[in-house]
Structures are given as C-alpha cells and as structure tokens.
Scaffold this active site. Structure first.
Site, PDB file in Angstrom:
ATOM      1  N   GLY A  12       0.850  -1.137  -0.022  1.00  0.00           N
ATOM      2  CA  GLY A  12      -0.003   0.022  -0.159  1.00  0.00           C
ATOM      3  C   GLY A  12       0.676   1.318   0.024  1.00  0.00           C
ATOM      4  N   LEU A 163       6.245   8.773   7.264  1.00  0.00           N
ATOM      5  CA  LEU A 163       6.061   9.392   6.005  1.00  0.00           C
ATOM      6  C   LEU A 163       4.534  10.172   6.033  1.00  0.00           C
ATOM      7  CD1 LEU A 163       4.154   7.838   3.973  1.00  0.00           C
ATOM      8  CD2 LEU A 163       6.049   6.239   3.770  1.00  0.00           C
ATOM      9  N   ARG A 260       9.081  27.583  20.203  1.00  0.00           N
ATOM     10  CA  ARG A 260       8.441  26.228  21.015  1.00  0.00           C
ATOM     11  C   ARG A 260       7.319  25.699  20.206  1.00  0.00           C
ATOM     12  NH1 ARG A 260       7.770  29.612  26.591  1.00  0.00           N
ATOM     13  NH2 ARG A 260       7.025  30.989  25.012  1.00  0.00           N
ATOM     14  N   PHE A 272      -8.899  18.194   9.362  1.00  0.00           N
ATOM     15  CA  PHE A 272      -7.991  17.261   8.687  1.00  0.00           C
ATOM     16  C   PHE A 272      -8.665  15.845   8.047  1.00  0.00           C
ATOM     17  CE2 PHE A 272      -7.783  16.517  13.283  1.00  0.00           C
ATOM     18  CZ  PHE A 272      -8.337  14.963  13.348  1.00  0.00           C
ATOM     19  N   CYS A 276      -5.167   8.119   8.568  1.00  0.00           N
ATOM     20  CA  CYS A 276      -4.443   7.783   9.835  1.00  0.00           C
ATOM     21  C   CYS A 276      -4.964   8.569  11.153  1.00  0.00           C
ATOM     22  CB  CYS A 276      -2.907   7.680   9.650  1.00  0.00           C
ATOM     23  SG  CYS A 276      -2.672   6.131   8.704  1.00  0.00           S
ATOM     24  N   PHE A 277      -4.798   9.829  10.886  1.00  0.00           N
ATOM     25  CA  PHE A 277      -5.150  10.839  11.925  1.00  0.00           C
ATOM     26  C   PHE A 277      -6.402  10.346  12.957  1.00  0.00           C
ATOM     27  CE2 PHE A 277      -2.745  14.756  10.753  1.00  0.00           C
ATOM     28  CZ  PHE A 277      -1.691  14.462  10.943  1.00  0.00           C
ATOM     29  N   ARG A 346      -8.890   8.954   1.373  1.00  0.00           N
ATOM     30  CA  ARG A 346      -9.188   8.222   2.582  1.00  0.00           C
ATOM     31  C   ARG A 346      -9.592   9.303   3.604  1.00  0.00           C
ATOM     32  NH1 ARG A 346      -5.115   3.472   3.415  1.00  0.00           N
ATOM     33  NH2 ARG A 346      -3.998   5.001   2.530  1.00  0.00           N
TER      34      ARG A 346
HETATM   35  P1  NAD Z   1      -2.850   0.276   2.717  1.00  0.00           P
HETATM   36  O1  NAD Z   1      -4.343   0.032   2.909  1.00  0.00           O
HETATM   37  O2  NAD Z   1      -2.721   1.403   1.431  1.00  0.00           O
HETATM   38  O3  NAD Z   1      -1.782  -0.673   2.098  1.00  0.00           O
HETATM   39  C1  NAD Z   1      -2.189  -1.981   3.119  1.00  0.00           C
HETATM   40  C2  NAD Z   1      -2.182  -3.306   2.188  1.00  0.00           C
HETATM   41  O4  NAD Z   1      -1.982  -4.307   3.102  1.00  0.00           O
HETATM   42  C3  NAD Z   1      -3.218  -3.326   1.188  1.00  0.00           C
HETATM   43  O5  NAD Z   1      -2.899  -3.329  -0.135  1.00  0.00           O
HETATM   44  C4  NAD Z   1      -3.818  -4.704   1.490  1.00  0.00           C
HETATM   45  O6  NAD Z   1      -4.357  -5.588   0.451  1.00  0.00           O
HETATM   46  C5  NAD Z   1      -2.628  -5.432   2.234  1.00  0.00           C
HETATM   47  N1  NAD Z   1      -2.866  -6.774   3.196  1.00  0.00           N
HETATM   48  C6  NAD Z   1      -3.556  -6.631   4.229  1.00  0.00           C
HETATM   49  N2  NAD Z   1      -3.724  -7.921   4.894  1.00  0.00           N
HETATM   50  C7  NAD Z   1      -2.815  -8.629   4.115  1.00  0.00           C
HETATM   51  C8  NAD Z   1      -2.271  -9.854   4.372  1.00  0.00           C
HETATM   52  N3  NAD Z   1      -2.528 -10.608   5.463  1.00  0.00           N
HETATM   53  N4  NAD Z   1      -1.348 -10.190   3.419  1.00  0.00           N
HETATM   54  C9  NAD Z   1      -0.858  -9.505   2.425  1.00  0.00           C
HETATM   55  N5  NAD Z   1      -1.377  -8.280   2.180  1.00  0.00           N
HETATM   56  C10 NAD Z   1      -2.156  -7.735   3.185  1.00  0.00           C
HETATM   57  O7  NAD Z   1      -2.380   0.937   3.931  1.00  0.00           O
HETATM   58  P2  NAD Z   1      -1.241   1.959   4.143  1.00  0.00           P
HETATM   59  O8  NAD Z   1      -1.758   3.384   4.055  1.00  0.00           O
HETATM   60  O9  NAD Z   1       0.022   1.466   3.618  1.00  0.00           O
HETATM   61  O10 NAD Z   1      -0.957   1.654   5.783  1.00  0.00           O
HETATM   62  C11 NAD Z   1      -0.424   0.659   6.122  1.00  0.00           C
HETATM   63  C12 NAD Z   1       0.118   0.876   7.773  1.00  0.00           C
HETATM   64  O11 NAD Z   1       0.839   1.849   7.692  1.00  0.00           O
HETATM   65  C13 NAD Z   1      -1.073   1.268   8.666  1.00  0.00           C
HETATM   66  O12 NAD Z   1      -1.135   0.679   9.857  1.00  0.00           O
HETATM   67  C14 NAD Z   1      -1.142   2.835   8.686  1.00  0.00           C
HETATM   68  O13 NAD Z   1      -1.704   3.264   9.912  1.00  0.00           O
HETATM   69  C15 NAD Z   1       0.622   2.803   8.804  1.00  0.00           C
HETATM   70  N6  NAD Z   1       0.931   4.464   7.937  1.00  0.00           N
HETATM   71  C16 NAD Z   1       0.428   4.762   6.961  1.00  0.00           C
HETATM   72  C17 NAD Z   1       0.798   6.162   6.453  1.00  0.00           C
HETATM   73  C18 NAD Z   1       0.330   6.641   5.199  1.00  0.00           C
HETATM   74  O14 NAD Z   1       0.554   7.848   5.040  1.00  0.00           O
HETATM   75  N7  NAD Z   1      -0.650   5.888   4.512  1.00  0.00           N
HETATM   76  C19 NAD Z   1       1.953   6.641   6.914  1.00  0.00           C
HETATM   77  C20 NAD Z   1       2.624   6.027   8.325  1.00  0.00           C
HETATM   78  C21 NAD Z   1       1.908   4.747   8.583  1.00  0.00           C
HETATM   79  C1  UGA Z   2       0.124  12.092   8.439  1.00  0.00           C
HETATM   80  C2  UGA Z   2       1.340  12.346   9.492  1.00  0.00           C
HETATM   81  O1  UGA Z   2       1.661  13.911   8.736  1.00  0.00           O
HETATM   82  C3  UGA Z   2       2.564  11.578   9.103  1.00  0.00           C
HETATM   83  O2  UGA Z   2       3.636  11.928   9.910  1.00  0.00           O
HETATM   84  C4  UGA Z   2       2.186  10.053   9.267  1.00  0.00           C
HETATM   85  O3  UGA Z   2       3.109   9.157   9.038  1.00  0.00           O
HETATM   86  C5  UGA Z   2       1.007   9.660   8.632  1.00  0.00           C
HETATM   87  O4  UGA Z   2      -0.224  10.668   8.957  1.00  0.00           O
HETATM   88  C6  UGA Z   2       0.081   8.437   8.855  1.00  0.00           C
HETATM   89  O5  UGA Z   2       0.447   7.796   9.794  1.00  0.00           O
HETATM   90  O6  UGA Z   2      -0.529   8.070   8.186  1.00  0.00           O
HETATM   91  P1  UGA Z   2      -0.755  12.323   6.221  1.00  0.00           P
HETATM   92  O7  UGA Z   2      -2.167  12.033   6.877  1.00  0.00           O
HETATM   93  O8  UGA Z   2      -0.181  11.790   4.877  1.00  0.00           O
HETATM   94  O9  UGA Z   2       0.428  12.255   7.058  1.00  0.00           O
HETATM   95  O10 UGA Z   2      -0.741  14.158   5.653  1.00  0.00           O
HETATM   96  P2  UGA Z   2      -0.654  15.236   6.521  1.00  0.00           P
HETATM   97  O11 UGA Z   2       0.315  16.356   5.973  1.00  0.00           O
HETATM   98  O12 UGA Z   2      -0.314  15.125   8.022  1.00  0.00           O
HETATM   99  O13 UGA Z   2      -2.201  15.889   6.522  1.00  0.00           O
HETATM  100  C7  UGA Z   2      -3.040  15.337   7.253  1.00  0.00           C
HETATM  101  C8  UGA Z   2      -4.362  16.094   7.173  1.00  0.00           C
HETATM  102  O14 UGA Z   2      -4.084  17.297   7.635  1.00  0.00           O
HETATM  103  C9  UGA Z   2      -4.749  16.699   5.604  1.00  0.00           C
HETATM  104  O15 UGA Z   2      -6.191  16.538   5.203  1.00  0.00           O
HETATM  105  C10 UGA Z   2      -4.118  17.890   5.453  1.00  0.00           C
HETATM  106  O16 UGA Z   2      -4.849  18.673   4.429  1.00  0.00           O
HETATM  107  C11 UGA Z   2      -4.491  18.519   6.675  1.00  0.00           C
HETATM  108  N1  UGA Z   2      -3.613  19.667   7.377  1.00  0.00           N
HETATM  109  C12 UGA Z   2      -2.199  19.301   7.381  1.00  0.00           C
HETATM  110  C13 UGA Z   2      -4.501  20.764   7.703  1.00  0.00           C
HETATM  111  O17 UGA Z   2      -5.404  21.038   7.629  1.00  0.00           O
HETATM  112  N2  UGA Z   2      -3.376  21.991   8.188  1.00  0.00           N
HETATM  113  C14 UGA Z   2      -2.258  21.823   8.176  1.00  0.00           C
HETATM  114  O18 UGA Z   2      -1.420  22.680   8.499  1.00  0.00           O
HETATM  115  C15 UGA Z   2      -1.407  20.581   7.828  1.00  0.00           C
END
Ligand code: NAD
Ligand code: UGA
Length: 462
Positions: A12, A163, A260, A272, A276-277, A346
């Site tokens: 993903g 990220l 700060r 937002f 994830c948030f 999402r």
């Molecule tokens: P995603 O839904 O884009 O990808 C997850 C993938 O895992 C899917 O393609 C799904 O089909 C696959 N999957 C699920 N179960 C499986 C299994 N048993 N075997 C093989 N594949 C399987 O999700 P994502 O956005 O990549 O997020 C993944 C994790 O990372 C989450 O826990 C999320 O909270 C965390 N995370 C996401 C972000 C982000 O920006 N999206 C940033 C930091 C952390």
């Molecule tokens: C966020 C975190 O920034 C990452 O560090 C984290 O890894 C990730 O969630 C995760 O765990 O999935 P992301 O959701 O990709 O990353 O994007 P952000 O830049 O954080 O923005 C989140 C939401 O807040 C967006 O809808 C954005 O438009 C909004 N936002 C952001 C605001 O409304 N105001 C701001 O000043 C910043």
C-alpha cells in the site's frame, strides 16, 4: 549476518514507497513486496502504479525487476526473507463489538499467521503498521503458535513509519528520525542493529533512535495525535476569528514564530483528513479507556469531535450564504483528495462536504487533478448520501466544472488552484452573485473580490 533478502507484507501507501526506497539505496538486498490483492500487485508491475506519489515512478521503473519485486506469492517471499516488514492496514473496526472505536488488527494477525507458517531460519519481523501498545506481544505469540519448522526463530521489532502522503519519497529519503523499538535482550539488540544497518546506508546515525518496543508503538500514536491536535488548535481558533474579526492567518503567523510552537501544521482548513489521524486518535482513545483513563480519553476524543465541527461549520456556511438553499444549484468542487499531491481520498473532508451538499440536492461538478472518477463515485455512494446520477458530474477540467455554477468550493490545497484564471471562471458562471468558498485559504481573496466574487474563507471575515 547482514540482511540479504527483505519481504514486505502489504503493497500500500507505506509498503510500496518504503520498499522502493530501501531497494534503491541497497542494491545488494533483494526486496519483495507481497499483497493479497492480485489487482494491486498487477498495477505495481505495470506502467500505471496503484498510487500516485511524487518521485515514486522514477524509482520503481528504474529498479523493478533488478532487486525490487512485487508478487502475490507471499509464502515464497516469506520463506526466503531474513527480515519481514508488516505494512498492512490497521483501520478502525467496522463490525461487531467496539465497532467504530477499537483498532481492527485482523490484517496484522493474518500477516503474522502467514509468516509463522512459512518463515524459515532466524527471521526479524518488523512491525511497520501503526498498532496499539503491546501489539508486538500478540504478534510474537501468533508467530510461535504457528511455527512448525525446527530452527526457525523470530525477533519482533517496532519501526513505525512517519512518512506523509504527497511527500513520501522525500520523507523516506530524509527522515527526521527512524525509530526502532526492540527487546532489551542480546538477540533484540542484534536484530535492532541489523535493521539500523539498512537505514544507515542513507540516514545519518544520529537520526536513528532506539527505545523499548512499547515506547515505540506509543510514540507513533502520540506523534499523529499531536499533529492532529495542532491543526485542531488552529481550526478551533478560526471559529473564534470568524465571530470576532480576528484573522486566523495573522494569529497563526505570530504564534508560529514562537520557536517552542513552530510554524508547521498551522494551516487552517475544513478539517484534517487522511487514513490515519482519525483512526489513530480513536485507537488512542480506546487504549485510554481500556486503561480506565477516562479523562485522558476524553481529551484526545475532543480532537475528533472538533474536526467534525469544523467540517460541519464549513458546509453550513455554504448553504447559509446561498440564501439557505442549494437545491438545483450547480456548485463546482475543486479538490477531492484529502490533501494535495495525492490521489488518496481516505477520510477526505471533501467527502463530508460533498455528501452534505448532495443531501441538500445541489448539483455538483467535481474536479481533482489526481483522484480517479470511479473512486469519487465509490466514496459518495456510501450510505447516508442521497443523489441521482444527474446531480453529480466528475470533470477533468476546472473550467468545465465551473460553467454555469453559482459557487466554487475549494476542498483540497492543490497549488494548481492558485494559478487558474479566475476572471475566466467568473465570466463562465451563472449570472448574479458568484461565490468562492476557500476551505484552505490558498487564494488571493482581495483579488477575487476585485474580480467580483463574493468570497468566504476559513477564520476571517472578509
Ligand atoms: P494500505 O491500505 O494502502 O495498504 C495495506 C495493504 O496491505 C493493502 O494493499 C492490503 O491488501 C494489504 N494486506 C492486508 N492484509 C494482508 C495480508 N494478510 N497479506 C498481504 N497483504 C495484506 O495501507 P497504508 O496506508 O499503506 O498503511 C499501512 C499501515 O501503515 C497502517 O497501519 C497505517 O496506519 C500505517 N501508516 C500509514 C501511512 C500513510 O501515509 N498511509 C503513514 C504512516 C503509517
Ligand atoms: C500524517 C502524518 O503527517 C505523518 O507523519 C504520518 O506518518 C501519517 O499521517 C500516517 O501515520 O498516516 P498524512 O495524513 O499523509 O500524514 O498527511 P498530513 O500532511 O499530515 O495531512 C493530514 C491532513 O491534515 C490533510 O487533510 C491535510 O490537508 C491536513 N492539514 C495538514 C491541515 O488541515 N493543516 C495543516 O496545517 C496541515
């Protein structure tokens, strides 16, 4: 023994870009990404990747087939790997007990079972998904319960990902820090070193931080909750500004100059979004409740509640400005992704806004530079949104979207929206009052008013 083969479960937004960067930086390591969705793996192996992320295509197209592979054959990739990332989704539970509250760890569990059944030899398991505190304990228990092969052993590490979408490649190439949580045993420390040795190929050593596993798991949840809290602070301030004549951008600028506090994440918005948030705060709230820390749970819950309020306030403002009625009126929606530079929708605030307006029987023309039409329709077709096909058009050009519209509604902070010809847009709109609702405060409001628009933005009265 240095790591020679990595497997990543989950192709993903995290698994794909993370493995692309690791494979690029470590040409001597074979990196195989696996997923249960064959269509997604096929896209990773095609000319049209399943996700849009600036800089991603260049890396994947360069090294795919050399040391970066995408496959549906998880068992084989697992068997051959010395180190396995679990990067599967961890959404909020959408069924059964604690629906809408508890994190759903079923994908983590199925990944752990798959690993337990198929791994061979000493294997490091890296928890990359965002999980509740002590999830690593359950993963370790599942691994040993499933493991049948003599000589196979596991060390579980926590290595949360920080990220952001839209800047993922840059974030992965130059992270603020890489956090690795490990057991305090010698085996735990050795596993930590082997993972750290991969990152130090391009990340300065001082940015690699170690902690115990539970601190690492908790850090990820708190990090996201604090970022969301900062946005919520400024959004809550915007509500005060709108009632007092204060200007939220001026407040944010001056507050952000306090070292700060800092200037980042003080952009006021319609709330937002993102995958994830919302779910990570709910997970934190659930954890606090499990620990009988009800007041702490209420504190974090308030961020989610205020975010909903911010979205609601924006929707109400649109309807109220258009004389309390948008039925039959065409509205151009600019932006559907949850943020700029991604096609991900999402939890996008745009979904909430569009559903609200469709339920008020507005005619929507939606334009987003990256979101696919099928995705927009899927997002809006969910329960609680009533509309017929003539009420919704997905446009590929902002000028088409705006023809005959009464208002333009900016939902996503795409920079490209700043450079549109607003005189041309104005001229093509329905005669009479023509509105712009800038939900991201990205446009030049003074200039728009001079063009003739009635302008509403967030957190300031114009
Ligand atoms: P995603 O839904 O884009 O990808 C997850 C993938 O895992 C899917 O393609 C799904 O089909 C696959 N999957 C699920 N179960 C499986 C299994 N048993 N075997 C093989 N594949 C399987 O999700 P994502 O956005 O990549 O997020 C993944 C994790 O990372 C989450 O826990 C999320 O909270 C965390 N995370 C996401 C972000 C982000 O920006 N999206 C940033 C930091 C952390
Ligand atoms: C966020 C975190 O920034 C990452 O560090 C984290 O890894 C990730 O969630 C995760 O765990 O999935 P992301 O959701 O990709 O990353 O994007 P952000 O830049 O954080 O923005 C989140 C939401 O807040 C967006 O809808 C954005 O438009 C909004 N936002 C952001 C605001 O409304 N105001 C701001 O000043 C910043």
């Amino acid at each position: 023994m240095p790591i020679k083969r990595i497997c990543c479960i989950g192709a993903g937004y995290v698994g794909g870009p993370t493995c692309a960067v690791i494979a690029k930086k470590c040409p001597d390591i074979v990196v195989t990404v696996t997923d249960i969705m064959p269509a997604k793996i096929a896209e990773w192996n095609s000319d049209s990747l399943p996700i849009f992320e600036p800089g991603l295509e260049e890396i994947v197209f360069e090294i795919r087939g050399n040391n970066l592979f995408f496959t549906t054959d998880g068992p084989k990739a697992i068997r051959e790997a010395d180190l396995i990332f679990i990067s599967v989704n961890t959404p909020t539970k959408a069924y059964g007990a604690e629906k809408g509250k508890a994190p759903d760890l079923s994908c983590v569990e199925s990944a752990a079972r798959l690993i337990g059944k198929n791994a061979s030899g000493a294997t490091i398991i890296v928890e990359k998904s965002t999980v509740p505190v002590r999830a690593a304990e359950s993963i370790a228990a599942i691994l040993s319960a499933e493991c049948r092969e003599d000589g196979t052993s596991f060390q579980v590490l926590s290595n949360p990902e920080f990220l952001s979408e839209g800047t993922a490649i840059q974030d992965l190439l130059s992270p603020d820090r890489v956090l690795i949580g490990c057991e305090s045993s010698e085996a735990g420390k050795l596993a930590r070193k082997e993972l750290a040795d991969i990152y130090t190929r391009w990340v300065p050593e001082e940015r690699i931080v170690t902690s115990n596993i539970w601190s690492s798991e908790l850090t990820k949840l708190i990090n996201n909750a604090m970022l969301a809290q900062k946005i919520t602070c400024i959004n809550a301030t915007s509500a005060i500004c709108e009632k007092t004549g204060a200007d939220v951008s001026e407040v944010a600028k001056a507050v952000g100059m306090d070292q700060r506090i800092g200037p980042a994440f003080l952009n006021c918005s319609i709330g937002f979004g993102g995958s994830c948030f919302h779910k990570d705060i709910l997970s934190l709230v659930y954890l606090c409740k499990q620990l009988s820390l009800d007041e702490v749970a209420d504190y974090w819950q308030m961020i989610v509640d205020l975010n909903e309020l911010q979205r609601r306030r924006f929707c109400q403002r649109i309807v109220k400005s258009l004389y309390g009625n948008v039925a039959g009126k065409k509205l151009a929606i600019f932006g559907f992704a949850f943020k700029e530079n991604t096609g991900d929708t999402r939890e996008s605030s745009a979904i909430v806004v569009c559903k609200h307006l469709l339920n008020e029987q507005a005619q929507l023309a939606i334009y987003d530079p990256k979101v696919r039409e099928s995705q927009i329709i899927r997002d809006l077709q969910s329960p609680g949104c009533e509309f017929n096909s003539s009420s919704l058009k997905i446009e590929t050009c902002p000028y088409e979207a705006t023809k005959g519209a009464s208002a333009i509604v900016i939902c996503t902070e795409w920079k490209a929206f700043k450079n549109l010809n607003y005189q041309k847009l104005y001229d093509s709109m329905e005669s009479g009052a023509r509105w712009i609702f800038d939900g991201r405060n990205i446009l030049d409001h003074q200039k728009l008013m001079e063009t003739g628009f009635q302008v509403h933005c967030v957190g300031k009265a114009l």
